[in-house]
Design a protein around this motif. Sequence first.
Motif, mmCIF file in Angstrom:
data_model
loop_
_atom_site.group_PDB
_atom_site.id
_atom_site.type_symbol
_atom_site.label_atom_id
_atom_site.label_comp_id
_atom_site.label_asym_id
_atom_site.label_seq_id
_atom_site.Cartn_x
_atom_site.Cartn_y
_atom_site.Cartn_z
ATOM 1 N N MET A 1 0.844 -1.187 0.000
ATOM 2 C CA MET A 1 0.000 0.000 0.000
ATOM 3 C C MET A 1 0.883 1.241 0.000
ATOM 4 S SD MET A 1 -2.698 1.100 2.951
ATOM 5 C CE MET A 1 -3.772 2.477 2.673
ATOM 6 N N THR A 2 0.518 2.202 -0.811
ATOM 7 C CA THR A 2 1.218 3.478 -0.823
ATOM 8 C C THR A 2 0.204 4.589 -0.568
ATOM 9 O OG1 THR A 2 0.922 3.685 -3.216
ATOM 10 C CG2 THR A 2 2.987 2.694 -2.455
ATOM 11 N N LEU A 3 0.701 5.670 -0.043
ATOM 12 C CA LEU A 3 -0.151 6.814 0.268
ATOM 13 C C LEU A 3 0.183 7.957 -0.672
ATOM 14 C CD1 LEU A 3 0.168 6.867 4.158
ATOM 15 C CD2 LEU A 3 -1.710 5.921 2.825
ATOM 16 N N ASN A 4 -0.847 8.645 -1.143
ATOM 17 C CA ASN A 4 -0.579 9.839 -1.932
ATOM 18 C C ASN A 4 -0.394 11.023 -0.983
ATOM 19 O OD1 ASN A 4 -3.168 10.860 -1.261
ATOM 20 N ND2 ASN A 4 -4.092 9.814 -3.011
ATOM 21 N N ASN A 5 -0.072 12.170 -1.547
ATOM 22 C CA ASN A 5 0.223 13.339 -0.707
ATOM 23 C C ASN A 5 -0.975 13.780 0.118
ATOM 24 O OD1 ASN A 5 2.878 13.523 -1.396
ATOM 25 N ND2 ASN A 5 2.540 14.968 -3.077
ATOM 26 N N LYS A 8 -1.258 11.445 3.092
ATOM 27 C CA LYS A 8 -0.190 11.715 4.061
ATOM 28 C C LYS A 8 -0.495 12.981 4.852
ATOM 29 C CE LYS A 8 3.809 9.281 2.333
ATOM 30 N NZ LYS A 8 5.205 9.376 1.949
ATOM 31 N N ARG A 68 10.577 -1.071 7.879
ATOM 32 C CA ARG A 68 10.768 -2.328 7.131
ATOM 33 C C ARG A 68 10.245 -3.536 7.904
ATOM 34 N NH1 ARG A 68 15.885 -1.946 6.756
ATOM 35 N NH2 ARG A 68 16.370 -3.306 8.481
ATOM 36 N N ILE A 73 3.937 2.188 6.892
ATOM 37 C CA ILE A 73 4.278 3.261 5.964
ATOM 38 C C ILE A 73 4.731 4.462 6.784
ATOM 39 C CG2 ILE A 73 3.366 4.859 4.245
ATOM 40 C CD1 ILE A 73 1.320 2.650 3.563
ATOM 41 N N ARG A 86 -0.130 1.819 9.591
ATOM 42 C CA ARG A 86 -0.377 0.506 8.983
ATOM 43 C C ARG A 86 -1.852 0.184 9.187
ATOM 44 N NH1 ARG A 86 2.667 -4.361 11.423
ATOM 45 N NH2 ARG A 86 0.879 -4.356 12.820
#
Length: 98
Positions: A1-5, A8, A68, A73, A86
């Motif tokens: 999973m990634t977060l956009n601006n 965030k 890690r 994130i 998370r």
Amino acid sequence: MTLNNKQKQYLKGLAHSLKPVVLLGQHGLTEGVLAEIDLALNHHELIKVKVAAEDREVKQLIMDAIVRETGAIKVQSIGHMLTIYRQSEQRKIILPRG
């Protein structure tokens, strides 16, 4: 999973008033500390961890290892404070779509 601006920024706003849940002391990053961070992430989703390392490079390595090892994130790090997120199965925080 990634977060956009946008996501965030939203999490940073939520984390602003939070106190650190886990404090890393002189013994550094141990299995017990990682277990506490993992437990806190499962319960809260968004937490702050205070890393009290004097050397900048060591502090950055510890923060990278926390991200890690926990699968979290990194939302932000300011000084000795690391904010991580998370998503849990219960989804306590609903992120904005971006």
